[in-house]
Motif scaffolding. Structure first.
Motif, PDB file in Angstrom:
ATOM      1  N   ILE A 135     -96.100  55.468  26.689  1.00  0.00           N
ATOM      2  CA  ILE A 135     -94.648  55.624  26.698  1.00  0.00           C
ATOM      3  C   ILE A 135     -94.172  56.194  25.361  1.00  0.00           C
ATOM      4  O   ILE A 135     -93.292  57.050  25.315  1.00  0.00           O
ATOM      5  N   ALA A 136     -94.782  55.749  24.278  1.00  0.00           N
ATOM      6  CA  ALA A 136     -94.334  56.153  22.940  1.00  0.00           C
ATOM      7  C   ALA A 136     -94.555  57.636  22.660  1.00  0.00           C
ATOM      8  O   ALA A 136     -93.735  58.264  21.984  1.00  0.00           O
ATOM      9  N   VAL A 137     -95.630  58.218  23.166  1.00  0.00           N
ATOM     10  CA  VAL A 137     -95.900  59.630  22.888  1.00  0.00           C
ATOM     11  C   VAL A 137     -94.806  60.529  23.469  1.00  0.00           C
ATOM     12  O   VAL A 137     -94.174  61.285  22.728  1.00  0.00           O
ATOM     13  N   PRO A 138     -94.536  60.462  24.783  1.00  0.00           N
ATOM     14  CA  PRO A 138     -93.471  61.337  25.285  1.00  0.00           C
ATOM     15  C   PRO A 138     -92.097  60.982  24.714  1.00  0.00           C
ATOM     16  O   PRO A 138     -91.290  61.875  24.429  1.00  0.00           O
ATOM     17  N   TRP A 139     -91.824  59.689  24.531  1.00  0.00           N
ATOM     18  CA  TRP A 139     -90.530  59.272  23.979  1.00  0.00           C
ATOM     19  C   TRP A 139     -90.349  59.881  22.596  1.00  0.00           C
ATOM     20  O   TRP A 139     -89.287  60.416  22.272  1.00  0.00           O
ATOM     21  N   SER A 140     -91.380  59.818  21.766  1.00  0.00           N
ATOM     22  CA  SER A 140     -91.267  60.330  20.397  1.00  0.00           C
ATOM     23  C   SER A 140     -91.134  61.851  20.381  1.00  0.00           C
ATOM     24  O   SER A 140     -90.432  62.405  19.532  1.00  0.00           O
ATOM     25  N   LEU A 141     -91.796  62.533  21.309  1.00  0.00           N
ATOM     26  CA  LEU A 141     -91.641  63.993  21.389  1.00  0.00           C
ATOM     27  C   LEU A 141     -90.200  64.360  21.737  1.00  0.00           C
ATOM     28  O   LEU A 141     -89.621  65.269  21.137  1.00  0.00           O
TER      29      LEU A 141
END
Length: 115
Positions: free
Chosen positions: A90-96
């Motif tokens: 979840i954190a990877v796409p959210w951070s992008l």
């Protein structure tokens, strides 16, 4: 940046962090000073994105900003064995998206003036 980080880590991921720290026999650092330091991180990171966005294209700023702001942080936190790796999905796409929106704001609302 700070609003997005607060929502993500306080409302969505808090239990991941609490569980990971508890499994290591540690207490998750959630005192006000810790929150203030993360707030400072967000303001400094946003400032760096503004600077980069005035010199580079959207994709260059997004790529460099995301790598320097998030990937390096996750490498360090993972190396210390306190990163709950399951939250990365979840954190990877959210951070992008978070960095992308910040870059759009920097480029469209703050302008591309040379510093």
């Amino acid at each position: 940046m700070n609003f997005s980080e607060f929502v993500r880590n306080e409302f969505l991921f808090k239990q991941y962090w609490l569980d990971k720290y508890a499994s290591l026999g540690l207490e998750f650092p959630s005192d006000p000073l810790n929150g203030a330091i993360w707030g400072l991180w967000g303001f400094l990171f946003a400032g760096c994105l503004v600077y980069l966005s005035r010199k580079l294209s959207f994709m260059e700023t997004l790529s460099i900003g995301w790598l320097m702001g998030f990937v390096l942080m996750w490498l360090v936190v993972g190396n210390m064995d306190v990163l709950p790796f399951e939250l990365l999905k979840i954190a990877v796409p959210w951070s992008l998206v978070e960095v992308g929106v910040a870059v759009l704001i920097a480029q469209n609302f703050l302008g591309r003036q040379k510093l």
